[in-house]
Write an enzyme that holds these catalytic residues in place. Structure first.
Site, short mmCIF file in Angstrom:
data_model
loop_
_atom_site.label_atom_id
_atom_site.label_comp_id
_atom_site.label_asym_id
_atom_site.label_seq_id
_atom_site.Cartn_x
_atom_site.Cartn_y
_atom_site.Cartn_z
CE1 TYR A 141 -3.62 -2.49 0.44
CE2 TYR A 141 -4.66 -0.49 1.24
CZ TYR A 141 -4.76 -1.77 0.78
OH TYR A 141 -5.99 -2.35 0.64
CE LYS A 192 1.46 -17.61 -3.30
NZ LYS A 192 0.52 -18.76 -3.41
CG ASP A 224 -2.46 -20.13 -2.00
OD1 ASP A 224 -1.91 -20.14 -0.87
OD2 ASP A 224 -2.01 -20.76 -2.97
CG ASP A 248 -8.20 -4.52 1.55
OD1 ASP A 248 -9.12 -4.02 2.21
OD2 ASP A 248 -8.16 -4.49 0.30
CG ASP A 252 -13.80 -6.81 2.18
OD1 ASP A 252 -13.49 -6.12 3.17
OD2 ASP A 252 -14.24 -6.32 1.11
C1 IPM Z 1 -10.44 -1.09 4.07
C2 IPM Z 1 -10.70 -0.42 2.74
C3 IPM Z 1 -9.55 0.53 2.43
C4 IPM Z 1 -8.30 -0.31 2.31
C5 IPM Z 1 -9.74 1.42 1.20
C6 IPM Z 1 -11.02 2.22 1.26
C7 IPM Z 1 -8.56 2.32 0.98
O1 IPM Z 1 -10.90 -1.37 1.75
O2 IPM Z 1 -10.32 -0.36 5.08
O3 IPM Z 1 -10.41 -2.32 4.11
O4 IPM Z 1 -8.01 -0.85 1.24
O5 IPM Z 1 -7.60 -0.45 3.32
MG MG Z 2 -11.02 -3.38 2.49
#
Ligand code: IPM
Ligand code: MG
Length: 357
Positions: A141, A192, A224, A248, A252
């Site tokens: 990042y 990884k 993975d 990240d 999710d």
């Molecule tokens: C998160 C989001 C952020 C990230 C974005 C909005 C920059 O997806 O907080 O997970 O990638 O960290």
């Molecule tokens: Mg995110």
């Protein structure tokens, strides 16, 4: 002395959900003796519209001067054509990095009432309680060099750099081991290392730090496989520690195990537990302004704020209890609604949680 909380609603559904979380804070001020001052600021697309930049100096100064920050979400279609450097997301990334918030705690907890809202079978997810510790201010990042360049043959080439120094790995590993100590003492480090040297070093440093925590059982997994295991048998995990980008993605994935990404809170902490708190979902521009967003992730972020940055554990507990009570009453926003429950709006959900307090 009263503490200061910076309130940064951001874009999309951000303002709608933050209003509900602020109601919760105001109720705690009025009836539970919470001494805080709330100060609002702009970040993301709304800051671009008002000041021409996603992270105005005033907002950075407010964040620096505050004891904690509550953030909604940033981003939206309106700003997608801007160069990456000027996008709303840069406001969020600038806060994380500028404030040194390297440790991102992302709990994925399934409330028993929501077991039907998950797309996975109840036996796979019921009782789920995972903590993802994501490194937040390094890795691909932020690594340099980065950009899009034109090669001699005229073709364009995009490039980013995945980089971690030993000290960056060591400090996030320590947070993860300490976190595991307060839970079931099991830590899985995700990398990884079979392909990327950077995460080969990650594995080596995490293993070394682990010698200081003989009471915590450390394992390693390739990313993975970790993604597969999260949807196959998620309850094998207790605490997961991983890089910025893997965290990240995996967070999710873990969020959906719990039924809705609208339920999950997060804390981004520096070395002194100053923190920024945000729901892990995004700004969801497609549903903004319709009153259907779920404010629970933001309200649970308030609970994390109370616990980690203000040391108000009892109040944090009360906020979490209030959320549980409202779920037990059968109230649901659209994202977690299932037959037999009562569908409510963003505001109604916020009001019900305040009432339950
Ligand atoms: C998160 C989001 C952020 C990230 C974005 C909005 C920059 O997806 O907080 O997970 O990638 O960290
Ligand atoms: Mg995110």
């Amino acid at each position: 002395m009263s503490k200061t909380i910076a309130i940064l609603p951001g874009d999309g559904i951000g303002p709608e959900i933050v209003v509900e979380a602020v109601k919760v804070l105001e109720r705690l001020q009025q009836t539970h003796g919470l001494a805080v001052e709330l100060r609002h600021g702009l970040v993301g697309g709304s800051a671009i519209d008002a000041c021409g930049t996603p992270l105005p100096d005033e907002t950075m100064a407010l964040a620096q001067a505050s004891d904690a920050i509550l953030l909604g979400a940033v981003g939206g279609h309106k700003w997608e054509s801007l160069p990456i450097e000027q996008r709303p997301e840069k406001g969020l990334l600038g806060l994380r990095s500028g404030l040194g918030l390297f440790a991102n705690l992302r709990p994925a907890l399934l409330y028993p009432e929501l077991v039907e809202a998950s797309t996975l079978k109840p036996e796979v997810v019921s009782g789920l309680d995972i903590m993802i510790v994501r490194e937040l201010t390094g890795g691909i990042y932020f690594g340099q060099p980065r950009g899009i360049r034109t090669l001699d043959n005229g073709e364009r080439q995009g490039f980013n750099t995945l980089v971690y120094s030993e000290s960056e790995i060591e400090r996030i590993a320590r947070v993860a081991f300490e976190t595991a100590r307060k839970r079931s003492r099991r830590l899985c480090s995700v990398d990884k290392a079979n392909v990327l040297e950077c995460t080969e070093l990650w594995r080596e440093v995490v293993t070394r730090v682990g010698r200081d925590y003989p009471d915590v059982e450390l394992s390693h997994m390739y990313v993975d496989n970790a993604a597969m295991q999260l949807v196959r048998a998620p309850k094998q995990f207790d605490v997961i520690v991983t890089t910025n980008m893997f965290g990240d993605i995996l967070s999710d994935c873990a969020a959906m195990l719990t039924g809705s990404i609208g339920m999950l809170a997060s804390a981004a902490l520096d070395a002194d537990n100053k923190g920024m708190y945000e729901p892990i979902h995004g700004s969801a521009p497609d549903i903004a302004g319709q009153g259907i967003a779920n404010p629970i992730a933001t309200i649970l972020s308030v609970a994390m704020l109370l616990r980690y940055s203000l040391a108000e554990d009892a109040l944090a507990e009360q906020v979490e209890q209030a959320v549980r009570r409202v779920l037990a009453q059968g109230l649901r926003t659209a994202d977690i609604h299932s037959p037999g429950t009562t569908r409510v709006s963003t505001t109604q959900m916020g009001d019900a949680i305040v009432a339950a307090l």
